[in-house]
Motif scaffolding. Structure first.
Motif, PDB file in Angstrom:
ATOM      1  N   GLY A   1      37.784 -69.151-145.723  1.00 47.15           N
ATOM      2  CA  GLY A   1      37.102 -69.546-144.498  1.00 47.15           C
ATOM      3  C   GLY A   1      35.782 -70.222-144.802  1.00 47.15           C
ATOM      4  O   GLY A   1      35.375 -70.356-145.966  1.00 47.15           O
ATOM      5  N   LYS A   2      35.073 -70.619-143.769  1.00 49.03           N
ATOM      6  CA  LYS A   2      33.799 -71.316-143.939  1.00 49.03           C
ATOM      7  C   LYS A   2      32.781 -70.785-142.933  1.00 49.03           C
ATOM      8  O   LYS A   2      33.057 -70.731-141.738  1.00 49.03           O
ATOM      9  N   VAL A   3      31.615 -70.378-143.419  1.00 46.45           N
ATOM     10  CA  VAL A   3      30.523 -69.965-142.545  1.00 46.45           C
ATOM     11  C   VAL A   3      29.772 -71.220-142.104  1.00 46.45           C
ATOM     12  O   VAL A   3      29.321 -72.007-142.938  1.00 46.45           O
ATOM     13  N   VAL A   4      29.652 -71.433-140.798  1.00 56.29           N
ATOM     14  CA  VAL A   4      28.998 -72.631-140.277  1.00 56.29           C
ATOM     15  C   VAL A   4      27.604 -72.343-139.730  1.00 56.29           C
ATOM     16  O   VAL A   4      26.830 -73.269-139.489  1.00 56.29           O
ATOM     17  N   ASN A   5      27.270 -71.058-139.552  1.00 53.10           N
ATOM     18  CA  ASN A   5      25.941 -70.698-139.072  1.00 53.10           C
ATOM     19  C   ASN A   5      25.644 -69.255-139.443  1.00 53.10           C
ATOM     20  O   ASN A   5      26.461 -68.371-139.227  1.00 53.10           O
ATOM     21  N   GLY A   6      24.449 -69.017-140.025  1.00 52.49           N
ATOM     22  CA  GLY A   6      24.029 -67.677-140.361  1.00 52.49           C
ATOM     23  C   GLY A   6      24.212 -67.352-141.831  1.00 52.49           C
ATOM     24  O   GLY A   6      24.581 -68.220-142.627  1.00 52.49           O
ATOM     25  N   PRO A   7      23.899 -66.067-142.199  1.00 57.35           N
ATOM     26  CA  PRO A   7      23.527 -64.948-141.330  1.00 57.35           C
ATOM     27  C   PRO A   7      22.197 -65.178-140.606  1.00 57.35           C
ATOM     28  O   PRO A   7      21.269 -65.730-141.161  1.00 57.35           O
ATOM     29  N   MET A   8      22.142 -64.716-139.371  1.00 59.72           N
ATOM     30  CA  MET A   8      20.969 -64.875-138.531  1.00 59.72           C
ATOM     31  C   MET A   8      20.722 -63.571-137.795  1.00 59.72           C
ATOM     32  O   MET A   8      21.656 -62.970-137.249  1.00 59.72           O
ATOM     33  N   GLU A   9      19.474 -63.127-137.770  1.00 63.16           N
ATOM     34  CA  GLU A   9      19.143 -61.896-137.069  1.00 63.16           C
ATOM     35  C   GLU A   9      19.036 -62.165-135.582  1.00 63.16           C
ATOM     36  O   GLU A   9      18.529 -63.203-135.155  1.00 63.16           O
ATOM     37  N   VAL A  10      19.512 -61.217-134.782  1.00 61.42           N
ATOM     38  CA  VAL A  10      19.452 -61.343-133.325  1.00 61.42           C
ATOM     39  C   VAL A  10      18.704 -60.137-132.763  1.00 61.42           C
ATOM     40  O   VAL A  10      18.532 -59.125-133.445  1.00 61.42           O
ATOM     41  N   PRO A  11      18.219 -60.228-131.520  1.00 58.33           N
ATOM     42  CA  PRO A  11      17.494 -59.105-130.929  1.00 58.33           C
ATOM     43  C   PRO A  11      18.282 -57.804-131.019  1.00 58.33           C
ATOM     44  O   PRO A  11      19.482 -57.774-130.754  1.00 58.33           O
ATOM     45  N   GLY A  12      17.597 -56.747-131.412  1.00 54.20           N
ATOM     46  CA  GLY A  12      18.246 -55.454-131.579  1.00 54.20           C
ATOM     47  C   GLY A  12      18.480 -55.089-133.032  1.00 54.20           C
ATOM     48  O   GLY A  12      18.874 -53.963-133.343  1.00 54.20           O
ATOM     49  N   GLY A  13      18.271 -56.065-133.953  1.00 53.93           N
ATOM     50  CA  GLY A  13      18.390 -55.776-135.371  1.00 53.93           C
ATOM     51  C   GLY A  13      19.724 -56.097-135.997  1.00 53.93           C
ATOM     52  O   GLY A  13      19.905 -55.939-137.217  1.00 53.93           O
ATOM     53  N   ASP A  14      20.716 -56.541-135.212  1.00 48.42           N
ATOM     54  CA  ASP A  14      21.997 -56.948-135.785  1.00 48.42           C
ATOM     55  C   ASP A  14      21.871 -58.338-136.411  1.00 48.42           C
ATOM     56  O   ASP A  14      20.940 -59.095-136.124  1.00 48.42           O
ATOM     57  N   TRP A  15      22.857 -58.652-137.256  1.00 52.72           N
ATOM     58  CA  TRP A  15      22.945 -59.971-137.882  1.00 52.72           C
ATOM     59  C   TRP A  15      24.298 -60.584-137.538  1.00 52.72           C
ATOM     60  O   TRP A  15      25.294 -59.864-137.433  1.00 52.72           O
ATOM     61  N   ILE A  16      24.328 -61.890-137.353  1.00 54.83           N
ATOM     62  CA  ILE A  16      25.562 -62.568-136.969  1.00 54.83           C
ATOM     63  C   ILE A  16      25.846 -63.745-137.889  1.00 54.83           C
ATOM     64  O   ILE A  16      24.948 -64.305-138.531  1.00 54.83           O
ATOM     65  N   ILE A  17      27.112 -64.099-137.948  1.00 55.60           N
ATOM     66  CA  ILE A  17      27.533 -65.381-138.509  1.00 55.60           C
ATOM     67  C   ILE A  17      28.565 -65.990-137.564  1.00 55.60           C
ATOM     68  O   ILE A  17      29.232 -65.282-136.813  1.00 55.60           O
ATOM     69  N   GLN A  18      28.665 -67.296-137.609  1.00 53.10           N
ATOM     70  CA  GLN A  18      29.726 -68.025-136.929  1.00 53.10           C
ATOM     71  C   GLN A  18      30.522 -68.744-138.008  1.00 53.10           C
ATOM     72  O   GLN A  18      29.944 -69.280-138.961  1.00 53.10           O
ATOM     73  N   ALA A  19      31.834 -68.719-137.887  1.00 58.33           N
ATOM     74  CA  ALA A  19      32.673 -69.171-138.982  1.00 58.33           C
ATOM     75  C   ALA A  19      33.960 -69.821-138.484  1.00 58.33           C
ATOM     76  O   ALA A  19      34.292 -69.766-137.295  1.00 58.33           O
TER      77      ALA A  19
END
Length: 259
Positions: free
Chosen positions: A226-244
């Motif tokens: 697969g391919k990560v297209v955005n992130g890892p990025m921190e979001v409010p609340g302390g979680d981290w996200i990626i979009q892939a």
């Protein structure tokens, strides 16, 4: 209490089911069970605490593929009356891509799109044994966020409010990307809406699957093709996200912790 407006299922249409089973089994931790219905096989994806399944996958039907539809994830929203809901979609400026029809022992569903063209599905499910499942926030393998890339949320939210009774939450300032409108249903704050970025080809919903360590998940995505297209990025609340993007080209997202 009515479940109208709740998310009840998620589904991947893909060009290679066997490869998708391996990829998501490794990345998200899902196990799977194949079910046959006539000449079609439908794969149910299961989280550790959800033996009945949290999502499904199938090969893109020939007639859908002929329309140029690529591999994709979609979400099902519960409605009290599928036929009435489909008519309401039309009355609110949306479109019905596939009219209501029954899935024996499962429910009645339709494929629809909002006024900007973002596609999703509605379903009146068959009665459920044991009532509605109680899934704790952040449960591994479950879908924990729903994100719409559509029109200006100040204008586009009204469609979903009228359809499902969703409520506006906080509006976050995303700078040049514009406002990010949080929304809630019976399960609390479950997603956000924003204006479609230029790099996104068309209005669409994106679904976030819950994993453990986000950095470990990034390695599983890339090692699996697969391919990560955005992130890892921190979001409010302390979680981290990626979009892939998965190896067959379907967009998805992950949310987890770091460290």
């Amino acid at each position: 209490m009515s479940n109208h407006g709740r998310y009840i299922w998620y589904e991947l249409m893909t060009s290679d089911v066997e490869a998708a089973k391996r990829f998501y089994g490794d990345v998200v931790g899902w196990t799977h069970e194949d079910m046959s219905a006539g000449d079609m096989t439908y794969t149910v994806l299961k989280a550790a605490d959800a033996p009945s399944g949290v999502a499904g996958m199938m090969t893109i039907p020939a007639e859908v593929k002929a329309m140029g539809v690529p591999p994709n994830w979609t979400g099902y929203v519960c409605v009290d009356d599928c036929d009435a809901a489909a008519e309401k979609v039309r009355s609110l400026g949306g479109s019905v891509m596939r009219p209501p029809e029954d899935i024996p022992d499962i429910g009645r569903f339709a494929v629809v799109a909002d006024p900007h063209g973002a596609v999703f599905e509605i379903m009146k499910p068959a009665p459920m044994d044991g009532g509605w499942p109680d899934t704790p926030p952040g449960a591994l393998g479950h879908t924990s966020w729903h994100e719409l890339y559509g029109g200006d949320p100040a204008e586009g939210f009204g469609f979903y409010e009228a359809m499902f009774g969703w409520k506006k939450g906080d509006t976050l300032d995303m700078g040049p990307m514009g406002p990010y409108q949080l929304f809630s249903n019976q399960d609390g704050v479950v997603g956000g809406m924003m204006k479609k970025p230029e790099q996104v080809r068309q209005p669409a919903w994106l679904y976030y699957f819950q994993v453990g360590d986000i950095d470990a998940a990034v390695l599983r995505v890339t090692n699996g093709g697969g391919k990560v297209v955005n992130g890892p990025m921190e979001v409010p609340g302390g979680d981290w996200i990626i979009q892939a993007v998965d190896p067959q080209g379907a967009m998805f997202a992950l949310v987890g912790k770091r460290g």
